[in-house]
Design a protein around this motif. Structure first.
Motif, mmCIF file in Angstrom:
data_model
loop_
_atom_site.group_PDB
_atom_site.id
_atom_site.type_symbol
_atom_site.label_atom_id
_atom_site.label_comp_id
_atom_site.label_asym_id
_atom_site.label_seq_id
_atom_site.Cartn_x
_atom_site.Cartn_y
_atom_site.Cartn_z
ATOM 1 N N THR A 10 -2.198 -1.762 -4.107
ATOM 2 C CA THR A 10 -3.141 -0.680 -4.393
ATOM 3 C C THR A 10 -2.766 -0.010 -5.707
ATOM 4 O OG1 THR A 10 -3.351 -0.244 -2.016
ATOM 5 C CG2 THR A 10 -4.132 1.462 -3.521
ATOM 6 N N ILE A 15 -5.294 -4.229 2.445
ATOM 7 C CA ILE A 15 -5.202 -4.509 1.017
ATOM 8 C C ILE A 15 -5.098 -6.016 0.796
ATOM 9 C CG2 ILE A 15 -3.847 -4.124 -1.079
ATOM 10 C CD1 ILE A 15 -5.350 -1.644 0.062
ATOM 11 N N HIS A 45 -8.134 0.935 -3.293
ATOM 12 C CA HIS A 45 -7.807 1.367 -1.933
ATOM 13 C C HIS A 45 -9.040 1.426 -1.028
ATOM 14 C CE1 HIS A 45 -5.775 3.719 1.214
ATOM 15 N NE2 HIS A 45 -6.825 4.525 1.194
ATOM 16 N N ASP A 86 -4.130 4.199 6.515
ATOM 17 C CA ASP A 86 -3.693 3.411 5.366
ATOM 18 C C ASP A 86 -2.670 2.359 5.791
ATOM 19 O OD1 ASP A 86 -5.281 5.098 3.952
ATOM 20 O OD2 ASP A 86 -3.656 6.199 2.976
ATOM 21 N N GLU A 101 0.846 -1.194 0.000
ATOM 22 C CA GLU A 101 0.000 0.000 0.000
ATOM 23 C C GLU A 101 0.883 1.247 0.000
ATOM 24 O OE1 GLU A 101 -2.981 1.410 -0.128
ATOM 25 O OE2 GLU A 101 -2.339 3.305 0.750
#
Length: 334
Positions: free
Chosen positions: A79, A303, A111, A298, A7
């Protein structure tokens, strides 16, 4: 099934190893918050350069912590949309290189889908459900259900202007608070009073709007400063919190009732907001799931989990090499 996930959509460089969609063997995150603080927000070019510096060390550390080698990896998830184009390209190009060199199938992931499935890591989610994704760049509402033994995510509504996190950051900048603004406003609001009583915008359906809230507070602060009146950052923070949380709550409540679901998922960086969590925990006769703090911002673990469900739902051809996949800055719903 072991998935190596990458990510890099904004300013966090993250690599994780996920086993069978639930077990997080490693989830290494290198954040750039301190770097971007002096600019009051993320500078795309600077973010990209630091991703280049961080990606290999983070990747190495993720494999080491998981105590595995690339020979143990079944898939590589990365992502590819949405996000800052330069940041996305660093992660995507690195993932393609590792995939090609080791003949491991590549799985491109949206995402926002990662945020949706972050709640699945530690919770047994009962479907159908409503999912609210609130972050610096996104404010989306989804209906999630099963059809033909596959999980379907249906977009119900989204912000028509500013995202929630973006609104927090802009008001924080006006108040002279450091970046990121959300945690600062959340902290100050505890000691404040809702003096502004901001009216909720009239927006049809499940869509959101926060530009009016931002403009109202901006005008109030400018007006008071012109009159040389002292302003209370605590009170303004409280008024902003109340306005945003109530806007979100009303739309979610509407969706929960109209879709007749028993589960609510709240994810994304802003889901770490204590005021928001307290409000949404008041839902009765419904299960409310928040990701652990580590999975709110994040991160690559989400992911990897999203990739697991994409594979499980056969939404992706795992026989295709996917090397023609591009990084796309704007969102692409699946």
């Amino acid at each position: 099934m072991k998935i190596l996930a990458i990510e890099s959509s904004c300013d966090e460089t993250s690599v994780a190893v996920i086993e069978d969609g639930k077990k997080v063997l490693s989830n290494i995150i290198s954040t750039q918050i301190d770097i971007h603080k002096e600019f009051g927000g993320v500078v795309p070019e600077i973010a990209s350069r630091h991703h280049i510096e961080n990606i290999l060390p983070v990747f190495t550390q993720a494999l080491k912590k998981a105590d595995i080698t690339l020979k143990d990896i079944d898939y590589i998830a990365v992502t590819n949309t949405p996000g800052l184009i330069g940041s996305l390209l660093v992660g995507l190009m690195f993932a393609k290189s590792v995939s090609f060199a080791n003949n491991i199938p590549l799985i491109p992931i949206n995402h926002i889908n990662g945020h949706i499935f972050s709640s699945f890591i530690e919770s047994d989610v009962k479907l159908p459900a409503i999912s609210l994704v609130v972050s610096g760049g996104h404010t989306n509402l989804y209906y999630i259900y099963e059809k033909d033994e596959k999980i379907v995510t249906e977009l119900l509504g989204e912000t028509l202007d500013d995202a929630v996190g973006e609104t927090y950051d802009k008001i924080a900048r006006i108040l002279g608070l450091p970046y990121p603004g959300g945690p600062q406003i959340d902290r100050l609001s505890v000691d404040g009073k809702d003096i502004l009583k901001i009216k909720k915008p009239k927006v049809d359906g499940y869509n959101f709007s926060f530009s009016g809230v931002k403009t109202f507070i901006t005008n109030y602060v400018n007006h008071e400063r012109m009159k040389k009146n002292e302003i209370s950052k605590e009170d303004i923070s409280k008024s902003l919190q109340e306005a945003i949380v109530n806007i979100l709550y009303d739309k979610v409540e509407k969706a929960v009732k109209e879709k007749n679901v028993k589960t609510l998922l709240v994810a994304g960086g802003v889901s770490a907001n204590k005021g928001l969590r307290k409000k949404f925990e008041n839902f009765s006769d419904i299960e409310v799931h928040f990701p652990k703090m580590e999975y709110c911002t994040d991160n690559a673990a989400m992911i990897g989990v999203a990739a697991y469900y994409e594979l499980k739902n056969k939404k992706i051809d795992d026989k295709k090499n996917n090397y023609d996949v591009d990084a796309i800055s704007t969102k692409e719903e699946k």
